[in-house]
Design a protein around this motif. Sequence first.
Motif, PDB file in Angstrom:
ATOM      1  N   VAL A 342       0.857  -1.187   0.000  1.00 37.91           N
ATOM      2  CA  VAL A 342       0.000   0.000   0.000  1.00 37.91           C
ATOM      3  C   VAL A 342       0.890   1.233   0.000  1.00 37.91           C
ATOM      4  N   ILE A 343       0.663   2.124  -0.957  1.00 40.58           N
ATOM      5  CA  ILE A 343       1.432   3.357  -1.035  1.00 40.58           C
ATOM      6  C   ILE A 343       0.486   4.487  -1.416  1.00 40.58           C
ATOM      7  N   GLY A 344       0.635   5.604  -0.754  1.00 37.90           N
ATOM      8  CA  GLY A 344      -0.241   6.723  -1.060  1.00 37.90           C
ATOM      9  C   GLY A 344       0.117   7.920  -0.208  1.00 37.90           C
ATOM     10  N   GLY A 345      -0.600   8.986  -0.407  1.00 41.24           N
ATOM     11  CA  GLY A 345      -0.335  10.200   0.351  1.00 41.24           C
ATOM     12  C   GLY A 345      -1.149  11.357  -0.169  1.00 41.24           C
ATOM     13  N   GLY A 346      -0.681  12.545   0.146  1.00 42.49           N
ATOM     14  CA  GLY A 346      -1.403  13.744  -0.251  1.00 42.49           C
ATOM     15  C   GLY A 346      -0.510  14.956  -0.109  1.00 42.49           C
ATOM     16  N   GLY A 347      -1.124  16.110  -0.043  1.00 40.88           N
ATOM     17  CA  GLY A 347      -0.376  17.355   0.069  1.00 40.88           C
ATOM     18  C   GLY A 347      -0.045  17.970  -1.275  1.00 40.88           C
ATOM     19  N   ALA A 348       0.028  17.147  -2.299  1.00 37.16           N
ATOM     20  CA  ALA A 348       0.292  17.607  -3.671  1.00 37.16           C
ATOM     21  C   ALA A 348      -0.112  16.475  -4.603  1.00 37.16           C
ATOM     22  N   ALA A 349      -0.359  16.824  -5.843  1.00 48.80           N
ATOM     23  CA  ALA A 349      -0.777  15.805  -6.808  1.00 48.80           C
ATOM     24  C   ALA A 349       0.410  14.953  -7.236  1.00 48.80           C
ATOM     25  N   LEU A 364       1.849  -1.295  -8.100  1.00 46.38           N
ATOM     26  CA  LEU A 364       1.324  -0.457  -7.021  1.00 46.38           C
ATOM     27  C   LEU A 364       0.462   0.659  -7.584  1.00 46.38           C
ATOM     28  N   ARG A 365      -0.723   0.778  -7.046  1.00 48.50           N
ATOM     29  CA  ARG A 365      -1.587   1.901  -7.405  1.00 48.50           C
ATOM     30  C   ARG A 365      -1.429   2.985  -6.350  1.00 48.50           C
ATOM     31  N   TYR A 366      -0.861   4.114  -6.736  1.00 46.17           N
ATOM     32  CA  TYR A 366      -0.667   5.206  -5.776  1.00 46.17           C
ATOM     33  C   TYR A 366      -2.021   5.820  -5.450  1.00 46.17           C
ATOM     34  N   SER A 367      -2.374   5.782  -4.178  1.00 45.17           N
ATOM     35  CA  SER A 367      -3.694   6.229  -3.747  1.00 45.17           C
ATOM     36  C   SER A 367      -3.588   7.578  -3.046  1.00 45.17           C
ATOM     37  N   GLU A 368      -4.109   8.603  -3.701  1.00 44.50           N
ATOM     38  CA  GLU A 368      -4.062   9.945  -3.120  1.00 44.50           C
ATOM     39  C   GLU A 368      -5.241  10.164  -2.178  1.00 44.50           C
ATOM     40  N   GLY A 369      -5.002  10.993  -1.172  1.00 41.44           N
ATOM     41  CA  GLY A 369      -6.044  11.331  -0.217  1.00 41.44           C
ATOM     42  C   GLY A 369      -6.064  12.826   0.034  1.00 41.44           C
ATOM     43  N   CYS A 391      -6.443  13.099  -8.070  1.00 41.04           N
ATOM     44  CA  CYS A 391      -7.805  13.133  -7.533  1.00 41.04           C
ATOM     45  C   CYS A 391      -7.759  13.025  -6.018  1.00 41.04           C
ATOM     46  N   LEU A 392      -8.645  13.761  -5.324  1.00 36.01           N
ATOM     47  CA  LEU A 392      -8.702  13.702  -3.871  1.00 36.01           C
ATOM     48  C   LEU A 392      -9.295  12.396  -3.374  1.00 36.01           C
ATOM     49  N   GLY A 393     -10.082  11.753  -4.214  1.00 33.96           N
ATOM     50  CA  GLY A 393     -10.740  10.522  -3.810  1.00 33.96           C
ATOM     51  C   GLY A 393     -12.213  10.749  -3.512  1.00 33.96           C
ATOM     52  N   ILE A 394     -12.774   9.852  -2.715  1.00 32.94           N
ATOM     53  CA  ILE A 394     -14.186   9.920  -2.349  1.00 32.94           C
ATOM     54  C   ILE A 394     -14.281  10.189  -0.854  1.00 32.94           C
ATOM     55  N   PRO A 395     -15.440  10.659  -0.361  1.00 29.27           N
ATOM     56  CA  PRO A 395     -15.561  10.899   1.078  1.00 29.27           C
ATOM     57  C   PRO A 395     -15.196   9.649   1.876  1.00 29.27           C
TER      58      PRO A 395
END
Length: 583
Positions: A342-349, A364-369, A391-395
Motif C-alpha cells: 500500500v502506497i499513497g499520500g497527499g499534500g500535492a498531486a 502499485l496503485r498510488y492512492s491519493e487522499g 484526484c482527492l478521492g471519495i468521502p
Amino acid sequence: MTSPTLSGAMLAPALEPERPHHRFWPSRLPHRLTPPATSLWFNLLVSAQRYPDKVALVFFDQVLTYRELFEQAERMAAHLHAQGVRSGDRVILLMQNCPQWVVAHFAILRANAVVVPVNPMNRAEELKHYITDPDARVAVAAADLAPDLLQANAELPENQRLRHLVVAHYHDAMGPEADVPPAWTSWLQQRHATPALPDGTVADWANALACSDPPPAHDRTPEHLSVLPYTSGTTGLPKGCMHTHASVMHNAVAGSVWSNGTAENIGLLVVPMFHITGMVAGMHSGVYAGATLVIMPRWDRELAGRLISRWRVTHWANIPTMVIDLLASPNFAQFDLSSLKVIGGGGAAMPQAVAQRLFEQYGLRYSEGYGLTETAAPSHNNPPDAPKQQCLGIPFMSADARVVDPDTLKEMPVGETGEIIIRGPMVFAGYWKRPEATEAAFVTFEGERYFRSGDLGRVDEDGYFFITDRLKRMINASGFKVWPAEVETLMFRHPAIAEACVIATHDDYRGESVKAVVVLRDAARGHTTEQDIVDWCREHMAVYKCPRTVSFVDALPKSGSGKVMWRLLQEQESAKAASGTAQ
C-alpha cells in the motif's frame, strides 16, 4: 455531563442510502464504522498486552517492543504528573520523528493531558505563540531544539513561561551500528549540555524515565481533548485545532481498516508526526493495529530505500515529492521495493508519469487522499482498488462531503466548481480560544453542520472529488502549507521592511515556492539586498516558510480601502510563469 461542543464531534453523519461513489467503495468495508469508546491511550495498552514482544518501533538499527513502549510511556507519564501536569493541561512536544516522540505523545495522553505537537522547523520568534496560546507550562523537546524553545521562553512575561522541560537526545534511541546518512552524523550523535530553565526545572530523558512515582489514574473519555495541533490561516497567528480522543480515534481506526491494517503491517513513518497525517494515519493507526513502525527523523532517499529493503516495509504514507526523489536515486536499482503493498499520500498531486511507473514496475496503485488539520487527516481517500490520478478521492469512512457555492451554499452540479464542505466524526470541535473563528468555519447545510474547507473543487459523475483552486490564501510547497499572512507578520519585524506581500511562485520540484514582494524603508534603500532579507528570514522562521526569492518594489498595489491587492501580484507572477519569463 459532557460538553455539547466536544461531544458533537463524535456524531457520525446521516449518509444518504446510496451516493455515486458507493459503486467504487471497497466491497469488504462498511460505509461507516463505530470506533472504540475509549481514549487513545487504550490503543497502546491493548497492543502491548496482545503483542508484548513484537517490535513496535524501529529507529535505524534499534528496536523497541510494544512492552517497552508501554512501560516507557507509563514512566514518562508518572514523571509529568510528578511535575504538576494535571487533567486537561497542554504539554508541548517538540522533536523530529523518533521513538521518544511516540513515547512522549502517549505519556502525555496517559497523564490525562493534551498533546501540543509543534513543528521542529519553527524558530524562537514563532515558538513564543506555542507557549502562550495553549497556556503550556511543560514541554518535551529534543536537545538540539531546546535552545530556540528556551530563547522564546525567556522573552515572555514570567507568568507565561514554562516551568518544566524534559530534554531528549536522538542518539539515545539508536544503536552503535546505526546506518546514519553522513550529513546527519553530527546532528544525531552530538551530546548537548543540559540547559537551564530560569525559575523552572529541566530533566534529562533517562532521569525522567527513572521516575518511581505511580502514574495518575487514567480518566480520559472519548469527548475529552487529546491533541491541539496548530494550523495557520488567512489572517493572524496559527490557531489550535481542538481534537478529541474520539475524532482522532475514528481516523486512526478507519485508516487502519481502509489500508488492510493488521499486526503484520510494517509501515515507513517518514511523514512528520507533528503533522496530523503522520500522527494519525502513521503513528495512531499503526499502534491501534499493533503494526511495526520504521521511523525516519527526516527524509533521505538513500536511507528510505535501504530501510524499505531491509525491514520489508509493506505500507508507506508519503508526499509525492518523496516518491519522485526516491525513483530518481542513482542507486535505485539496488533497492528492493517488492514488499510494498500500500502506497499513497497527499499534500500535492502525484504526477501521472510517476504513478504509471509505480504501477508498471511494482503493480502499485498510488492512492491519493485529502484532509486538513481540522479533519484529523483524511476526509477523502481514493479506493485502493479503484483510484483516480490527480484526484482527492471519495468521502472517507463515516464522512459526507459536498461542493457548494461559497456564497449561497447551494450544492453545485456535477463538474462545476464550488467550495468543499465536510461533515463527519473526524471533524474537529473548534479552534482553541477562537469562538469567532470556529463559528466562521462551519455552515449549516441541509440542516446539518459542515466544516468549510476553504478549498475549491468539483465532483465528477462517479462521486470523486478534484481540487481546482483555493478559496483561502495559501501556498503549497512540497506538501507543506505556507500561510502568507503568517510569513508577512514575521517579516514586518525586520527593521528594513516597510511593507511585504507574500505570494506563490512556480517551482518544478516543490510545486510552489514562496516569494516576497517588499517595500523597504527609506533609510534601508541602497543598504539592504534581497539576499539580506532571505538570510534574515532563515534565521527567524521555519525554512519551508522562508521566501526563496525577494523582489523590491517602490510600492505595493492597494485597493480603494487601502488593502494590499495580493491577488493582482499573484496573477502577475502566474502570468510570468506561464510565459516562461519568471525568474
